[in-house]
Design a protein around this motif. Structure first.
Motif, PDB file in Angstrom:
ATOM      1  N   SER A   1       1.071  -0.789  -0.213  1.00 37.15           N
ATOM      2  CA  SER A   1      -0.312  -0.237   0.199  1.00 37.15           C
ATOM      3  C   SER A   1       0.966   1.942   0.008  1.00 37.15           C
TER       4      SER A   1
ATOM      5  N   HIS B   1     -11.643   4.484  -1.989  1.00 34.39           N
ATOM      6  CA  HIS B   1     -10.368   4.949  -1.322  1.00 34.39           C
ATOM      7  C   HIS B   1     -10.515   6.666  -1.610  1.00 34.39           C
TER       8      HIS B   1
ATOM      9  N   LYS C   1      -6.292   7.267  11.149  1.00 31.80           N
ATOM     10  CA  LYS C   1      -7.858   6.528  11.087  1.00 31.80           C
ATOM     11  C   LYS C   1      -7.243   5.404  10.803  1.00 31.80           C
ATOM     12  N   SER C   2      -6.598   4.604  10.214  1.00 33.74           N
ATOM     13  CA  SER C   2      -6.351   2.696  10.283  1.00 33.74           C
ATOM     14  C   SER C   2      -5.841   2.059  11.682  1.00 33.74           C
TER      15      SER C   2
ATOM     16  N   GLN D   1      -3.884   9.857   7.244  1.00 35.11           N
ATOM     17  CA  GLN D   1      -4.487   8.174   7.589  1.00 35.11           C
ATOM     18  C   GLN D   1      -4.108   7.179   8.319  1.00 35.11           C
ATOM     19  N   GLU D   2      -2.935   7.177   8.320  1.00 36.75           N
ATOM     20  CA  GLU D   2      -2.013   6.618  10.001  1.00 36.75           C
ATOM     21  C   GLU D   2      -3.244   5.878  10.703  1.00 36.75           C
TER      22      GLU D   2
END
Length: 517
Positions: free
Chosen positions: A197, A269, A516-517, A513-514
């Motif tokens: 990813s 996405h 949120k994951s 992004q990290e």
């Protein structure tokens, strides 16, 4: 970063001083993907032989300016990989079996990964779809667009080639940076085919048109979906961001667009869209300009039969139909005709670089420019004075900076331009604070420079001519004031600042992004 260059949407760029180096980045691996390569290998003749392969050595051409020159030291610092089409005559002999070569040659710091294209692929992908469909479409030259189905299929196949090379060089920690309109389909392919990813970033260096123009492209959905494979898409100015957001919202089904934050959600996405206005290597241009003494300038004028006391107005362009060269020449003709007192008082020097001459539209442009120059010179020229001088030879960068420095004014009047770095190069060269820039309202750089330049609509011949007259009659104090303001802006928002903003924008988005994951 100053308010003149503020990012339009969700990502806030950091302020940078003129001398600030690239900020430290927590990026383990960077892969740059571009049509143009930073180093190109060629054969060099040894001695007085007959030119056979055995009597030739391999030499390397290095980046001399623009994006490739600016990114090269960044890549040396980050020790990444640069993927590009190998178009040099000796490129194959300089690489390993898998198409790789370590660069720079004298002290390798990163890997240049070349891919090979057939003549048919080059014709369809580069001279075809890239430059006969996407280029005129994005510059609103609708009458010049050619949407050929076979060229489109070749474009997709070549993008697939680029994507496969990317997939071979990425992991979860990689930032992939795609460059420009040649690679619109590649990001989605990487997103779908990679088992890891990577963070995908794309900078679109040319304008993005309004929806009314873009929907004319038969492949508009595939182009948009390809780009929406990215995590971040960068444009030069806010208007291009807004145009892209609207195209995605209205032309791609099941798409959710947050205009305020510059976010597009599609196919599970999220893609951020932001403006990052590009700058130039202002410090190095300034140094070259300071080193260009006036004797070299007088030699240039003598070589081109320009009188030592004749004033000079300068244009520096690729011979491209988007640059507004015929319209500019007609404005000059109008000025000499309606204000004959200017005849013999200044010469217009057009530094022109041949571009894409294999494409008929470019051949027609060259013919039109030659015809106008011949007409104007025949109409107004005398034994002692030639109104227009066309300079088509390659000039060393120091010589070009000398032209910028010593000319009385410069005209940068594209019909449409993503940014236009010539305008900024001219300003960075004004070490004597006495040049005047005439700039098209339709250039991306006008958004940042507009209130200190002489603005023109390149289609308005009379107003264009009036701006040239104003530039040549402007009082010294006003010239100095305008130029100093422009120089501050160009230096405070140079190429290093732009690179910082783009990488920091990518880093900020990755962290979000990290989280949120």
């Amino acid at each position: 970063m100053s308010n003149d260059w503020q990012s339009a949407t969700g990502i806030s760029p950091k302020q940078n001083s003129e001398t600030e180096s690239l900020a430290p980045l927590s990026i383990d691996n960077v892969v740059v993907v571009s049509n143009r390569q930073p180093y190109r290998h060629r054969y060099e003749q040894n001695g007085d032989g007959d030119g056979s392969r055995a009597e030739r050595s391999i030499a390397v051409d290095r980046p001399t300016g623009g994006l490739t020159a600016g990114l090269d030291p960044v890549m040396q610092k980050l020790n990444g990989t640069w993927i590009a089409w190998g178009d040099g005559e000796a490129d194959r002999d300089a690489t390993s079996e898998d198409g790789q070569v370590s660069v720079p040659p004298e002290e390798p710091e990163y890997t240049l990964q070349r891919l090979w294209l057939t003549d048919k692929e080059i014709d369809g992908y580069y001279y075809g779809y890239s430059n006969r469909a996407l280029w005129p479409l994005c510059h609103l030259a609708m009458g010049r667009t050619v949407f050929d189905g076979e060229q489109w299929r070749t474009y997709r196949r070549v993008n697939q080639k680029f994507a496969e090379k990317v997939v071979d060089n990425v992991d979860d920690d990689t930032v992939v940076w795609f460059q420009d309109y040649h690679l619109a389909c590649a990001p989605r392919t990487v997103r779908l085919q990679s088992s890891s990813s990577p963070f995908l970033l794309h900078f679109w260096h040319i304008p993005w048109p309004s929806i009314d123009a873009f929907r004319a492209c038969p492949q508009h959905q595939e182009i948009l979906k390809g780009l929406l494979g990215n995590d971040l898409i960068g444009f030069h100015v806010t208007q291009y961001c807004r145009n892209f957001l609207e195209c995605a919202a209205r032309l791609v089904e099941e798409t959710e667009v947050d205009y305020d934050r510059g976010l597009i959600r599609h196919d599970g996405h999220e893609t951020a869209v932001s403006a990052f206005p590009m700058g130039v290597e202002a410090d190095s241009i300034e140094q070259l300009s300071e080193a260009a003494d006036e004797s070299a300038w007088q030699s240039f004028k003598h070589r081109h039969a320009i009188g030592p006391n004749t004033r000079v107005v300068l244009g520096v362009d690729r011979l491209d139909y988007t640059k507004g060269i015929p319209e500019r020449l007609e404005a000059l003709e109008h000025l000499w005709n309606t204000q004959p007192e200017w005849q013999g008082q200044f010469t217009y020097v057009q530094k022109g670089t041949e571009s894409r001459s294999e494409i008929p539209a470019y051949q027609r442009l060259q013919n039109r420019v030659d015809e106008i120059i011949d007409r104007v010179n025949s109409r107004f020229g005398t034994d002692e004075w030639q109104p227009i001088v066309l300079v088509d030879e390659n000039l060393p960068r120091k010589t070009l900076c000398g032209l910028y420095r010593y000319s009385d004014a410069a005209i940068v009047s594209p019909l449409r331009d993503g940014m236009n770095l010539v305008a900024q190069e001219y300003i960075a060269s004004q070490v004597d604070d006495d040049g005047v820039l005439i700039l098209s309202e339709l250039a991306g750089s006008h958004e940042a420079l507009g209130d200190a330049v002489l603005s023109v609509n390149p289609y308005d011949t009379e107003a264009h001519a009036k701006a040239i007259d104003q530039a040549l009659t402007m009082p010294a104090a006003e010239r100095r004031n305008r130029t100093r303001r422009l120089r501050r802006r160009v230096h405070n928002n140079d190429l290093s600042s732009w690179l910082n903003d783009v990488f920091e924008g990518a880093q900020q988005l990755r962290e979000e992004q990290e989280a949120k994951s």
